[in-house]
Design a protein around this motif. Structure first.
Motif, PDB file in Angstrom:
ATOM      1  N   ILE A  34       1.024  -1.368   0.039  1.00 25.63           N
ATOM      2  CA  ILE A  34      -0.131  -0.117  -0.194  1.00 25.63           C
ATOM      3  C   ILE A  34       0.384   1.228   0.178  1.00 25.63           C
ATOM      4  O   ILE A  34       0.614   2.566  -1.016  1.00 25.63           O
ATOM      5  CB  ILE A  34      -0.544  -0.142   1.346  1.00 25.63           C
ATOM      6  CG1 ILE A  34      -1.914  -0.888   1.310  1.00 25.63           C
ATOM      7  CG2 ILE A  34      -1.397   1.436   1.493  1.00 25.63           C
ATOM      8  CD1 ILE A  34      -2.615  -1.530   2.207  1.00 25.63           C
ATOM      9  N   ASP A  35       2.130   1.056   0.687  1.00 25.20           N
ATOM     10  CA  ASP A  35       3.029   2.552   0.910  1.00 25.20           C
ATOM     11  C   ASP A  35       3.067   2.726  -1.125  1.00 25.20           C
ATOM     12  O   ASP A  35       3.703   4.016  -0.668  1.00 25.20           O
ATOM     13  CB  ASP A  35       3.826   1.727   1.910  1.00 25.20           C
ATOM     14  CG  ASP A  35       2.866   1.950   3.520  1.00 25.20           C
ATOM     15  OD1 ASP A  35       2.498   2.981   3.656  1.00 25.20           O
ATOM     16  OD2 ASP A  35       4.045   1.910   3.993  1.00 25.20           O
ATOM     17  N   ALA A  36       3.981   1.436  -1.199  1.00 20.69           N
ATOM     18  CA  ALA A  36       4.883   1.871  -2.232  1.00 20.69           C
ATOM     19  C   ALA A  36       3.607   2.315  -3.430  1.00 20.69           C
ATOM     20  O   ALA A  36       3.992   3.359  -4.268  1.00 20.69           O
ATOM     21  CB  ALA A  36       5.267   0.163  -3.070  1.00 20.69           C
ATOM     22  N   VAL A  85      -6.055  -1.608  -3.142  1.00 20.56           N
ATOM     23  CA  VAL A  85      -5.797  -0.447  -3.488  1.00 20.56           C
ATOM     24  C   VAL A  85      -4.976  -0.734  -5.111  1.00 20.56           C
ATOM     25  O   VAL A  85      -4.958   0.528  -5.473  1.00 20.56           O
ATOM     26  CB  VAL A  85      -4.941  -0.325  -1.834  1.00 20.56           C
ATOM     27  CG1 VAL A  85      -3.761   1.358  -2.444  1.00 20.56           C
ATOM     28  CG2 VAL A  85      -5.558   0.029  -1.262  1.00 20.56           C
ATOM     29  N   GLU A  86      -3.880  -0.978  -4.557  1.00 18.55           N
ATOM     30  CA  GLU A  86      -3.064  -1.829  -6.067  1.00 18.55           C
ATOM     31  C   GLU A  86      -3.935  -1.365  -7.774  1.00 18.55           C
ATOM     32  O   GLU A  86      -3.879  -1.249  -8.596  1.00 18.55           O
ATOM     33  CB  GLU A  86      -2.208  -2.322  -6.014  1.00 18.55           C
ATOM     34  CG  GLU A  86      -1.672  -3.116  -7.146  1.00 18.55           C
ATOM     35  CD  GLU A  86      -0.984  -4.247  -6.840  1.00 18.55           C
ATOM     36  OE1 GLU A  86       0.221  -4.604  -8.305  1.00 18.55           O
ATOM     37  OE2 GLU A  86      -0.400  -5.131  -7.061  1.00 18.55           O
ATOM     38  N   LYS A  87      -4.807  -2.487  -7.808  1.00 18.34           N
ATOM     39  CA  LYS A  87      -6.379  -2.132  -8.532  1.00 18.34           C
ATOM     40  C   LYS A  87      -6.924  -1.296  -8.912  1.00 18.34           C
ATOM     41  O   LYS A  87      -6.796  -1.211 -10.207  1.00 18.34           O
ATOM     42  CB  LYS A  87      -6.601  -3.631  -8.991  1.00 18.34           C
ATOM     43  CG  LYS A  87      -6.384  -5.486  -8.481  1.00 18.34           C
ATOM     44  CD  LYS A  87      -7.517  -6.081  -8.387  1.00 18.34           C
ATOM     45  CE  LYS A  87      -6.437  -7.522  -8.788  1.00 18.34           C
ATOM     46  NZ  LYS A  87      -5.849  -8.430 -10.171  1.00 18.34           N
ATOM     47  N   ILE A  88      -6.842  -0.597  -8.218  1.00 23.36           N
ATOM     48  CA  ILE A  88      -7.697   0.482  -8.140  1.00 23.36           C
ATOM     49  C   ILE A  88      -7.189   1.300  -8.406  1.00 23.36           C
ATOM     50  O   ILE A  88      -7.178   2.467  -9.527  1.00 23.36           O
ATOM     51  CB  ILE A  88      -8.388   1.311  -7.672  1.00 23.36           C
ATOM     52  CG1 ILE A  88      -9.689   0.229  -6.892  1.00 23.36           C
ATOM     53  CG2 ILE A  88      -9.110   2.660  -7.081  1.00 23.36           C
ATOM     54  CD1 ILE A  88     -10.572   0.657  -5.422  1.00 23.36           C
ATOM     55  N   ALA A  89      -6.028   1.968  -8.014  1.00 24.67           N
ATOM     56  CA  ALA A  89      -4.567   2.586  -8.406  1.00 24.67           C
ATOM     57  C   ALA A  89      -3.920   2.746  -9.929  1.00 24.67           C
ATOM     58  O   ALA A  89      -4.417   3.710 -10.275  1.00 24.67           O
ATOM     59  CB  ALA A  89      -3.010   2.592  -7.482  1.00 24.67           C
ATOM     60  N   LYS A  90      -4.319   1.243  -9.915  1.00 18.76           N
ATOM     61  CA  LYS A  90      -3.673   1.335 -11.255  1.00 18.76           C
ATOM     62  C   LYS A  90      -4.498   2.117 -12.538  1.00 18.76           C
ATOM     63  O   LYS A  90      -4.414   1.711 -13.413  1.00 18.76           O
ATOM     64  CB  LYS A  90      -2.927  -0.170 -11.504  1.00 18.76           C
ATOM     65  CG  LYS A  90      -2.168  -0.824 -11.403  1.00 18.76           C
ATOM     66  CD  LYS A  90      -1.832  -2.265 -11.314  1.00 18.76           C
ATOM     67  CE  LYS A  90      -0.464  -2.527 -10.707  1.00 18.76           C
ATOM     68  NZ  LYS A  90       0.442  -3.959 -11.134  1.00 18.76           N
ATOM     69  N   MET A  91      -5.528   1.618 -12.257  1.00 17.61           N
ATOM     70  CA  MET A  91      -7.262   2.165 -13.277  1.00 17.61           C
ATOM     71  C   MET A  91      -7.148   3.535 -12.723  1.00 17.61           C
ATOM     72  O   MET A  91      -7.211   4.051 -14.245  1.00 17.61           O
ATOM     73  CB  MET A  91      -8.738   1.369 -12.388  1.00 17.61           C
ATOM     74  CG  MET A  91     -10.270   1.846 -13.295  1.00 17.61           C
ATOM     75  SD  MET A  91     -10.801   1.217 -12.859  1.00 17.61           S
ATOM     76  CE  MET A  91     -10.872   2.362 -10.896  1.00 17.61           C
ATOM     77  N   LEU A  92      -7.094   3.893 -11.863  1.00 16.57           N
ATOM     78  CA  LEU A  92      -7.252   5.361 -12.109  1.00 16.57           C
ATOM     79  C   LEU A  92      -5.618   6.011 -12.626  1.00 16.57           C
ATOM     80  O   LEU A  92      -6.051   7.451 -13.194  1.00 16.57           O
ATOM     81  CB  LEU A  92      -7.398   6.058 -10.816  1.00 16.57           C
ATOM     82  CG  LEU A  92      -8.828   5.443 -10.287  1.00 16.57           C
ATOM     83  CD1 LEU A  92      -8.247   5.630  -8.564  1.00 16.57           C
ATOM     84  CD2 LEU A  92     -10.458   5.871 -10.885  1.00 16.57           C
ATOM     85  N   HIS A  93      -4.767   5.842 -11.876  1.00 20.68           N
ATOM     86  CA  HIS A  93      -3.356   6.197 -12.862  1.00 20.68           C
ATOM     87  C   HIS A  93      -2.476   5.661 -13.437  1.00 20.68           C
ATOM     88  O   HIS A  93      -1.271   4.940 -12.764  1.00 20.68           O
ATOM     89  CB  HIS A  93      -2.776   7.250 -11.305  1.00 20.68           C
ATOM     90  CG  HIS A  93      -3.503   7.351 -10.567  1.00 20.68           C
ATOM     91  ND1 HIS A  93      -4.298   8.909 -10.846  1.00 20.68           N
ATOM     92  CD2 HIS A  93      -4.770   7.552  -9.116  1.00 20.68           C
ATOM     93  CE1 HIS A  93      -4.521   9.505 -10.546  1.00 20.68           C
ATOM     94  NE2 HIS A  93      -5.058   8.600  -8.826  1.00 20.68           N
ATOM     95  N   LYS A 107      -6.147   5.910  -0.845  1.00 23.45           N
ATOM     96  CA  LYS A 107      -4.982   4.855  -0.538  1.00 23.45           C
ATOM     97  C   LYS A 107      -4.224   4.583  -1.912  1.00 23.45           C
ATOM     98  O   LYS A 107      -3.088   4.806  -2.609  1.00 23.45           O
ATOM     99  CB  LYS A 107      -4.867   3.898  -0.045  1.00 23.45           C
ATOM    100  CG  LYS A 107      -4.588   4.646   1.804  1.00 23.45           C
ATOM    101  CD  LYS A 107      -4.244   3.453   2.350  1.00 23.45           C
ATOM    102  CE  LYS A 107      -4.167   3.610   3.900  1.00 23.45           C
ATOM    103  NZ  LYS A 107      -5.056   4.330   4.337  1.00 23.45           N
ATOM    104  N   ALA A 108      -5.441   4.564  -2.893  1.00 25.53           N
ATOM    105  CA  ALA A 108      -5.230   4.316  -4.505  1.00 25.53           C
ATOM    106  C   ALA A 108      -5.437   5.434  -4.904  1.00 25.53           C
ATOM    107  O   ALA A 108      -5.165   5.798  -6.545  1.00 25.53           O
ATOM    108  CB  ALA A 108      -6.473   3.462  -5.043  1.00 25.53           C
ATOM    109  N   GLY A 109      -5.518   6.950  -4.491  1.00 15.60           N
ATOM    110  CA  GLY A 109      -5.713   8.016  -5.426  1.00 15.60           C
ATOM    111  C   GLY A 109      -7.052   8.885  -5.908  1.00 15.60           C
ATOM    112  O   GLY A 109      -7.200   9.119  -6.652  1.00 15.60           O
ATOM    113  N   GLY A 110      -7.895   8.515  -5.351  1.00 13.16           N
ATOM    114  CA  GLY A 110      -9.566   8.444  -5.567  1.00 13.16           C
ATOM    115  C   GLY A 110     -10.320   8.511  -4.350  1.00 13.16           C
ATOM    116  O   GLY A 110      -9.962   9.134  -3.294  1.00 13.16           O
TER     117      GLY A 110
END
Length: 346
Positions: free
Chosen positions: A210-212, A334-342, A254-257
């Motif tokens: 998550i931190d990464a 967190v990782e999957k959502i972040a990759k979708m958003l950013h 945490k995923a940027g959304g």
């Protein structure tokens, strides 16, 4: 037959060597207590947890665990992640899919206790007591409500069974739940089953991931993300399974959304009209599947229904399942959502 004094003394000395019981009785009691204390220290028991205003003490690791339904897989997934699934005698939690390879099949393979759920969709009192559990896990206090036909915590205690309600589940509203509660659940079960090192290992790996991810999306624009459960109705309106509050928002942050419906309700879910949904800009969709074999079809249907959304124009959605709940795998959501958003950050 009489014995002379030297013989009696010698016999007593021999017995002392064999039994190590020739000291003062109080010394023996102290030594015994120290031995017991040392054994307990090595075993990690007893363990006492404060759980929803109730102190629960475990003298040893549970061996007959029952996991109640609760429309969750957080509890059973936690036991799987800690490697103690062999202690489960009856599991009512089921999801049909998982972000973790092999987990859905592992859950399906667990014993169910051949229990027929009652009208409240969980294990009725008589069936629960018949399972002879020594630990019963419930997502919320609902699972121990006698009015629903369930065994209460007191009734379980009467048959030497401990009970545990997951973090933020003391009431029936878990709108304040965060990822930290997933870690609390892991730590509590780590203590209960004397696998604390494994619990800390799982937590450390989750935090690292998550931190990464959060570091990569830091400072970027935060898109508006609608989170909802596919093909589920929880209220009177067309969109009653839209997330308002809870662990979902912590995952999004945490995923940027961000969640544009966070203030639409004081509870976990917003009961929204189609007009309200249509009037809100939605940049991306997170569709959470609960025993839905095709959540992607539901996502595409929504995007077609609201073509004015940026999410529809850009076909931006992701489908998830158990990683969006309390449990050991929030980092994957967190990782999957972040990759979708950013996507450009990865």
């Amino acid at each position: 037959m009489s014995m002379n004094r030297p013989v009696v003394t010698a016999l007593a000395a021999a017995l002392c060597l064999l039994t190590a019981a020739c000291g003062d009785s109080s010394d023996n009691d102290t030594a015994s207590a120290r031995t017991t204390e040392a054994a307990n220290a090595r075993s990690g028991y007893p363990v006492t947890l404060e759980n929803c205003g109730r102190k629960t003490t475990f003298e040893k690791a549970p061996s007959r665990v029952v996991v109640m339904n609760g429309a969750s897989v957080g509890e059973v997934s936690t036991l799987l992640a800690l490697g103690v699934q062999d202690r489960i005698v009856a599991n009512q939690q089921s999801y049909g899919m998982s972000e973790v390879k092999g987990r859905a099949a592992a859950i399906k393979a667990l014993p169910t206790g051949d229990v027929k759920p009652n009208d409240a969709f969980d294990i009725p009192r008589e069936a629960m007591l018949g399972l002879r559990p020594d630990l019963v896990l419930s997502t919320t206090s609902y699972g121990f409500d006698g009015k629903n036909g369930f065994a209460t915590r007191d009734q379980l205690s009467d048959v030497a069974a401990n009970s545990y309600i997951s973090p933020e589940g003391c009431g029936q509203d878990n709108s304040k739940m965060t990822i930290a509660d997933s870690y609390t659940l892991l730590r509590d079960m780590g203590r209960v089953f004397n696998v604390g090192d494994k619990a800390e290992e799982v937590i450390a790996a989750s935090k690292k991931n998550i931190d990464a991810v959060s570091a990569k999306v830091k400072g970027k624009k935060t898109p508006k993300v609608m989170v909802l459960f596919s093909n589920m109705s929880m209220g009177s309106n067309d969109f009653s399974s839209v997330v308002a509050k809870g662990i979902y928002n912590d995952i999004l942050a945490k995923a940027g959304g961000t969640n544009p419906f966070e203030n639409a309700s004081k509870t976990s879910f917003a009961d929204l009209s189609k007009e309200k949904v249509a009037a809100t800009d939605v940049d991306a969709l997170v569709v959470v599947a609960y025993n839905d074999p095709n959540p992607a079809a539901y996502a595409k249907k929504l995007l077609k229904e609201f073509p004015q959304w940026p999410a529809a124009r850009n076909n931006t959605y992701v489908t998830l399942s158990d990683s969006m709940y309390i449990g050991p795998s929030n980092d994957l959501a967190v990782e999957k959502i972040a990759k979708m958003l950013h996507p450009d950050a990865f």
